[in-house]
Structures are given as structure tokens and as C-alpha cells.
Design a protein around this motif. Structure first.
Motif, PDB file in Angstrom:
ATOM      1  N   HIS A   1       0.839  -1.214   0.000  1.00 28.33           N
ATOM      2  CA  HIS A   1       0.000   0.000   0.000  1.00 28.33           C
ATOM      3  C   HIS A   1       0.866   1.254   0.000  1.00 28.33           C
ATOM      4  CE1 HIS A   1      -2.914  -2.930   1.328  1.00 28.33           C
ATOM      5  NE2 HIS A   1      -2.141  -3.206   2.355  1.00 28.33           N
ATOM      6  N   PRO A   2       0.376   2.333  -0.624  1.00 30.29           N
ATOM      7  CA  PRO A   2       1.059   3.618  -0.431  1.00 30.29           C
ATOM      8  C   PRO A   2       0.930   4.042   1.038  1.00 30.29           C
ATOM      9  CG  PRO A   2      -0.910   3.872  -1.826  1.00 30.29           C
ATOM     10  CD  PRO A   2      -0.796   2.423  -1.513  1.00 30.29           C
ATOM     11  N   PRO A   3       1.805   4.922   1.513  1.00 28.47           N
ATOM     12  CA  PRO A   3       1.837   5.263   2.941  1.00 28.47           C
ATOM     13  C   PRO A   3       0.465   5.637   3.523  1.00 28.47           C
ATOM     14  CG  PRO A   3       3.713   6.229   1.821  1.00 28.47           C
ATOM     15  CD  PRO A   3       2.853   5.646   0.752  1.00 28.47           C
ATOM     16  N   TYR A   4       0.141   5.040   4.659  1.00 29.16           N
ATOM     17  CA  TYR A   4      -1.160   5.276   5.292  1.00 29.16           C
ATOM     18  C   TYR A   4      -0.970   5.444   6.792  1.00 29.16           C
ATOM     19  CZ  TYR A   4      -0.670   0.338   6.446  1.00 29.16           C
ATOM     20  OH  TYR A   4      -0.183  -0.866   6.919  1.00 29.16           O
ATOM     21  N   GLN A   5      -2.044   5.937   7.452  1.00 33.00           N
ATOM     22  CA  GLN A   5      -1.990   6.141   8.894  1.00 33.00           C
ATOM     23  C   GLN A   5      -2.465   4.878   9.605  1.00 33.00           C
ATOM     24  OE1 GLN A   5      -4.664   9.245  10.119  1.00 33.00           O
ATOM     25  NE2 GLN A   5      -5.536   9.366   8.087  1.00 33.00           N
ATOM     26  N   ARG A   6      -1.824   4.579  10.732  1.00 33.19           N
ATOM     27  CA  ARG A   6      -2.204   3.374  11.477  1.00 33.19           C
ATOM     28  C   ARG A   6      -3.263   3.610  12.561  1.00 33.19           C
ATOM     29  NH1 ARG A   6       1.417  -0.403   9.684  1.00 33.19           N
ATOM     30  NH2 ARG A   6       3.044   0.713   8.590  1.00 33.19           N
ATOM     31  N   PRO A   7      -3.340   4.803  13.194  1.00 35.16           N
ATOM     32  CA  PRO A   7      -4.286   4.940  14.311  1.00 35.16           C
ATOM     33  C   PRO A   7      -5.709   4.443  14.027  1.00 35.16           C
ATOM     34  CG  PRO A   7      -2.815   6.802  14.317  1.00 35.16           C
ATOM     35  CD  PRO A   7      -2.479   6.009  13.086  1.00 35.16           C
ATOM     36  N   PRO A   8      -6.295   4.682  12.841  1.00 40.85           N
ATOM     37  CA  PRO A   8      -7.676   4.207  12.654  1.00 40.85           C
ATOM     38  C   PRO A   8      -7.803   2.677  12.583  1.00 40.85           C
ATOM     39  CG  PRO A   8      -7.099   5.919  11.046  1.00 40.85           C
ATOM     40  CD  PRO A   8      -5.825   5.483  11.701  1.00 40.85           C
TER      41      PRO A   8
ATOM     42  N   LEU B   1      -2.011   8.688   3.889  1.00 42.67           N
ATOM     43  CA  LEU B   1      -1.398   9.906   4.440  1.00 42.67           C
ATOM     44  C   LEU B   1      -1.428  11.034   3.427  1.00 42.67           C
ATOM     45  CD1 LEU B   1       1.634   8.334   6.290  1.00 42.67           C
ATOM     46  CD2 LEU B   1      -0.057   9.847   7.311  1.00 42.67           C
ATOM     47  N   ARG B   2      -1.261  10.660   2.141  1.00 41.01           N
ATOM     48  CA  ARG B   2      -1.258  11.660   1.060  1.00 41.01           C
ATOM     49  C   ARG B   2      -1.869  11.010  -0.166  1.00 41.01           C
ATOM     50  NH1 ARG B   2       3.253  12.292   4.208  1.00 41.01           N
ATOM     51  NH2 ARG B   2       3.230  14.391   5.032  1.00 41.01           N
ATOM     52  N   PRO B   3      -2.481  11.807  -1.033  1.00 38.01           N
ATOM     53  CA  PRO B   3      -3.015  11.208  -2.262  1.00 38.01           C
ATOM     54  C   PRO B   3      -1.891  10.551  -3.054  1.00 38.01           C
ATOM     55  CG  PRO B   3      -3.516  13.570  -2.127  1.00 38.01           C
ATOM     56  CD  PRO B   3      -2.657  13.253  -0.967  1.00 38.01           C
ATOM     57  N   GLU B   4      -2.206   9.497  -3.781  1.00 36.04           N
ATOM     58  CA  GLU B   4      -1.153   8.782  -4.523  1.00 36.04           C
ATOM     59  C   GLU B   4      -0.453   9.689  -5.530  1.00 36.04           C
ATOM     60  OE1 GLU B   4      -1.433   4.627  -5.651  1.00 36.04           O
ATOM     61  OE2 GLU B   4      -3.466   4.661  -4.808  1.00 36.04           O
ATOM     62  N   THR B   5      -1.183  10.707  -6.013  1.00 33.90           N
ATOM     63  CA  THR B   5      -0.599  11.628  -6.997  1.00 33.90           C
ATOM     64  C   THR B   5       0.468  12.533  -6.378  1.00 33.90           C
ATOM     65  OG1 THR B   5      -2.425  13.088  -6.466  1.00 33.90           O
ATOM     66  CG2 THR B   5      -2.656  11.767  -8.469  1.00 33.90           C
ATOM     67  N   PHE B   6       0.469  12.625  -5.032  1.00 25.25           N
ATOM     68  CA  PHE B   6       1.413  13.522  -4.352  1.00 25.25           C
ATOM     69  C   PHE B   6       2.859  13.156  -4.700  1.00 25.25           C
ATOM     70  CE2 PHE B   6       4.311  14.155  -0.762  1.00 25.25           C
ATOM     71  CZ  PHE B   6       4.157  15.504  -0.511  1.00 25.25           C
TER      72      PHE B   6
ATOM     73  N   ILE C   1       8.984  12.396  -6.065  1.00 24.57           N
ATOM     74  CA  ILE C   1       9.440  11.424  -5.058  1.00 24.57           C
ATOM     75  C   ILE C   1       9.183  10.042  -5.650  1.00 24.57           C
ATOM     76  CG2 ILE C   1       8.963  10.439  -2.773  1.00 24.57           C
ATOM     77  CD1 ILE C   1       7.949  13.359  -2.039  1.00 24.57           C
ATOM     78  N   GLU C   2      10.249   9.242  -5.758  1.00 24.64           N
ATOM     79  CA  GLU C   2      10.037   7.897  -6.303  1.00 24.64           C
ATOM     80  C   GLU C   2       9.564   6.991  -5.163  1.00 24.64           C
ATOM     81  OE1 GLU C   2      12.167   4.479  -9.033  1.00 24.64           O
ATOM     82  OE2 GLU C   2      13.447   5.829  -7.895  1.00 24.64           O
ATOM     83  N   LEU C   3       8.342   6.497  -5.289  1.00 23.19           N
ATOM     84  CA  LEU C   3       7.768   5.646  -4.251  1.00 23.19           C
ATOM     85  C   LEU C   3       7.782   4.202  -4.735  1.00 23.19           C
ATOM     86  CD1 LEU C   3       6.148   5.133  -1.627  1.00 23.19           C
ATOM     87  CD2 LEU C   3       4.071   5.757  -2.885  1.00 23.19           C
ATOM     88  N   LEU C   4       8.521   3.341  -4.016  1.00 24.85           N
ATOM     89  CA  LEU C   4       8.576   1.928  -4.387  1.00 24.85           C
ATOM     90  C   LEU C   4       7.831   1.133  -3.329  1.00 24.85           C
ATOM     91  CD1 LEU C   4      12.398   1.749  -5.273  1.00 24.85           C
ATOM     92  CD2 LEU C   4      10.482   2.068  -6.847  1.00 24.85           C
TER      93      LEU C   4
END
Ligand SMILES: Cc1cc2nc3c(=O)[nH]c(=O)nc-3n(C[C@H](O)[C@H](O)[C@H](O)COP(=O)(O)OP(=O)(O)OC[C@H]3O[C@@H](n4cnc5c(N)ncnc54)[C@H](O)[C@@H]3O)c2cc1C
Length: 414
Positions: free
Chosen positions: A39-46, A63-68, A74-77
């Protein structure tokens, strides 16, 4: 800064925030963010709260839209794992075989749940909760055709109790087993932990303290069916969630010979024993001016603030990390907020309306305020954070005075 490369290992809260903070602070070099989850970066508290009930949607976890990431160059792997680190040539090897060269490396690898060291701990139906996939599994099991389940939670820490609250909201029967004499013993004052325990029991949670799980037993289907406790009691369980703390992910650091000890050891600038490598978030142990010793903090605020500190260091500002720690937890309609650190206090003073569940516990060590636990008192929390940041001289006697009002005191001081 142009031409320099930053590689960030761990695409969680700390990693994603570092990438974003680097760009926000004007870094123009290359940024690669590597995460082993798909998954792209997400928040854990929920994951232990609204996401389990369905109140928080999957897309709201991000945490941020995938388009961010492409928009910020920023290369997201995602779905790849860093498996090797060569400090000589400043290179990280990924499971996919790719090699990433860095000028600065940031380790933001987080932590993983501790396993229960007893027979039966790997039976089907025994779960832990750290990532979105774990929460999806748990959510599906809790929905289970509308059946009322016997849920056993091992560990009365934040994750265990948040989960107990969510499962009660969903109508399940919940038993929490805790080896220590009180719930949240490592994190909270006796006053606050007593109050929260009572609130859970009032809502039907069976809270078993000073009891240890010695074995997990399977039913006819091979799935977990019960817990055996050290006094011989059998607790029925259709589902078991183990919430007995986490272990920092330090394998990469250990393999590369960095200094490690319950977390990757860093200095006040969050630098590891190799000055080109930083470590932040749940995986890092840093010298805290608030604790007066090195600590490892598991909180969103710590991950976020440390990300900003490291980004500033990369951009040339050498400020030490001194942020006041804070943390929150939600259980039922109870919102607990903690400013500073309350572990190790030697005096606690309660102010507010305990009966109505709106109060704060002010914790002191050697007469100095070290932390404030506030239940449904958001204003106390906000003011306490400011006071702690400024180095308050609030005394236990002031708090104990009849009619003590933190808001009033703060107004007088400004
Ligand atoms: C269920 C739950 C509820 C929580 N509730 C609260 C709360 O209410 N309030 C609060 O303040 N905090 C809460 N927390 C804690 C908070 O989420 C963490 O402190 C925070 O996520 C830490 O951020 P991090 O980036 O250090 O670690 P993480 O967010 O865990 O990110 C680390 C990432 O690195 C990845 N990784 C590890 N090793 C590698 C590798 N070798 N290669 C590539 N990727 C790797 C991991 O898989 C993970 O995705 C909660 C945590 C959980 C699990």
C-alpha cells in the motif's frame, strides 16, 4: 542540494513525512521512498478504531493522495523490501534486486508486533494488529455473518484496549488478559489506568489482571478455541488478538553494523553511529531531554516531528530534536491525550471532574512537571504541551489547590 540523493527505507508515517518535509524545506535532489507493504503510505491509528467499524474508509487512511509522490518528484517503491545495506559504497539492496545509491539514508522501518511465546500461538484465529492487511483480516472476522464472537485480547496496552472498545461497540463478548497488576501500567498513571479499567468493565469487558496465558487450544476445526491461563482457567475464544508490544525493525541496521539496543541508537540530531544514516520513528532510540535518557517512542507525533528534524538536517539546519512528546488514544467516547512523559513520575495530582470523566492527571518527578494525561479535556492537553515546551514551573501544590484551573493560569501567564 541538487544532485544529492536521499533514500528512505520504510514508507510509513515517518518515511512518508520525511519525503514530504524534504520537498517542503526546499530539497531538490533525488528522493526514493521504499516500503515493503503493497500500500502507499497510510496512517495506522484508525486501524484499531474507526477503520474496524467501517466509520473510516480505506481511502481516508492514506497519508497523502497517490498523486502527491510523482507530483513532488518522489520515487515511491511499494511492495519491495530493503534486504541489504553496504555502508562502504553507500548502497541499499532491495529484494527485487535493485540497488539504490544514497548520499543520505533514512531508516524509518517502524516496528512489528511481539509474538506470544506459548504453545498454540500460531494457530489459525490468533492475530496481531500492525498493518492495514491485519486490520482487514480482523474486520472480516469481526463481521463474520453478524455472529456474536468471543474475542480474547492478550495485553491491556493501548492497542489491546482500543480493540476491546471497538469490539464491544460491535457487540462482541470481550475478555482482556493482562499479566501486570493494572491496565496500561507501562504508559499511564495508576489514577488514569484505574479510571479506564472501570470504564471498560462498565461496558462489559471482562478484564483479567495478573493473569498469564500459558497455552492456546484448538477446537475441532483446528482454529483457536480457548486460552489456558496460569491458574488453569479456560477462556473461550473464537478469535484471539495478541497486543503485547512491539519489537523495532532493526535487522538492516544490525546487518550493517550500526549501534543498536532496543531500537537503532541515534544522537540528538537523529544520526546513527554512521553520520550519513539517520533513524527515526518507532525504530529509533534517541536521547530525550524530556525523559532525561534515551527512549523509543511509538507515536504519530514523534514520527512526524523527527521526520521534520531529519529533513532540516539534510537541508543544512542542525537543530537537535527536542519536541515535547504527545500521544492520543480513543476508547468508546473517551479521548485520552498525553503531553510529555508520565512514566517514572513520583507524584500525581488529579484536577477536574473524575465522576464525569473529564479530568487531567498532572505527573511530577522531583517536583517538576513531566507529563499530563487528559481525559476529554482537550484544552488542558493543549496548554500542557505549551507549558512543557516552555519549561513550566507549575507545582503539585498549585494543581492541588481547590478551584485550580489550567486555562485561567495560562491566561495569567501570558
Ligand atoms: C493499530 C495502531 C493504532 C495506533 N494508534 C495510535 C494513536 O492513536 N496515536 C498515536 O500517536 N499513535 C498510534 N499508533 C502508533 C503510530 O501509528 C506509530 O507510532 C507510527 O506509525 C510510527 O511510524 P513509523 O514510520 O516509525 O513506523 P510505521 O508507520 O510502522 O512504518 C514503517 C514502515 O516500514 C516498513 N518496513 C520495515 N522494514 C522495511 C524494509 N526493510 N524495507 C522496506 N520497508 C520496511 C514497514 O512495513 C512499515 O510499512 C498506532 C499504531 C497502531 C499499529
Amino acid at each position: 542540494m541538487a544532485g544529492r540523493s536521499v533514500v528512505i527505507i520504510g514508507a510509513g508515517q515517518a518515511g512518508s513525512d520525511t519525503a514530504a518535509a524534504l520537498r517542503a524545506q526546499g530539497f531538490t535532489g533525488s528522493i526514493t521512498l521504499v516500503g515493503d507493504e503493497r500500500h502507499p503510505p497510510y496512517q495506522r491509528p484508525p486501524l484499531s478504531k474507526g477503520y474496524l467499524t467501517g466509520a473510516t474508509l480505506r481511502e481516508d487512511l492514506l497519508l497523502r493522495p497517490e498523486t502527491f509522490y510523482p507530483a513532488q518528484d518522489i520515487e515511491l517503491l511499494c511492495g519491495d523490501e530493503a534486504v541489504g545495506l553496504d555502508r562502504e559504497i553507500r548502497s541499499v539492496t532491495l529484494r527485487s534486486g535493485r540497488e539504490l545509491r544514497y548520499d543520505t539514508l533514512v531508516l524509518a522501518t517502524g516496528a512489528r508486533p511481539r509474538r506470544l511465546p506459548v504453545p498454540g500461538a500460531d494457530l489459525p484465529g490468533v492475530l496481531t494488529l500492525r498493518g492495514a492487511d491485519d486490520s482487514d483480516t480482523l474486520r472480516a472476522r469481526l463481521a463474520d455473518g453478524g455472529r456474536t464472537l468471543d474475542l480474547a485480547v492478550v495485553g491491556a496496552g493501548f492497542i489491546g484496549l482500543e480493540l476491546a472498545a471497538t469490539a464491544r461497540k460491535l457487540g462482541h463478548r470481550v475478555t482482556v488478559v493482562e499479566a501486570l497488576p493494572r491496565a496500561l501500567q507501562r504508559a499511564l498513571s495508576p489514577e488514569m489506568s484505574a479510571h479506564l479499567s472501570t470504564e471498560h468493565q462498565r461496558r462489559g469487558v471482562r478484564l483479567l489482571l495478573r493473569r498469564e496465558v500459558t497455552e492456546l487450544l484448538a477446537g475441532a476445526t483446528g482454529e483457536v478455541r480457548a486460552l489456558r491461563l496460569n491458574d488453569g482457567e479456560l477462556v473461550p475464544a473464537d478469535l484471539v488478538v495478541v497486543g503485547i508490544g512491539v519489537l523495532p525493525n532493526v535487522d538492516l541496521a544490525v546487518g550493517a553494523g550500526l549501534a543498536v539496543g532496543d531500537g537503532i541508537l541515534v544522537d540528538e540530531h537523529l544520526r546513527t553511529s554512521d553520520p550519513d544514516i539517520h533513524a527515526i520513528g518507532d525504530c529509533a532510540r534517541f536521547p530525550s531531554p524530556h525523559a532525561g535518557r534515551p527512549v523509543r517512542l511509538e507515536s504519530v507525533q514523534n514520527a512526524t516531528d523527527q521526520a521534520r528534524t531529519v529533513a532540516a538536517a539534510v537541508c543544512g539546519a542542525g537543530e537537535p530534536y527536542t519536541a515535547v512528546p504527545w500521544f492520543w488514544s480513543e476508547q468508546y467516547e473517551l479521548r485520552l491525550q498525553i503531553a510529555g512523559l508520565t512514566a517514572g513520575h513520583d507524584q500525581a495530582v488529579v484536577a477536574g471532574d473524575v465522576e464525569q470523566g473529564r479530568f487531567s492527571v498532572f505527573c511530577f518527578r522531583e517536583g517538576r512537571l513531566t507529563g499530563v494525561e487528559s481525559l476529554n479535556r482537550a484544552a488542558d492537553h493543549g496548554i500542557s504541551r505549551r507549558l512543557l515546551a516552555a519549561g513550566t514551573d507549575l507545582t503539585p501544590e498549585q494543581v492541588a489547590r481547590p478551584g485550580f484551573d489550567l486555562k485561567h493560569l495560562a491566561r495569567q501567564a501570558t
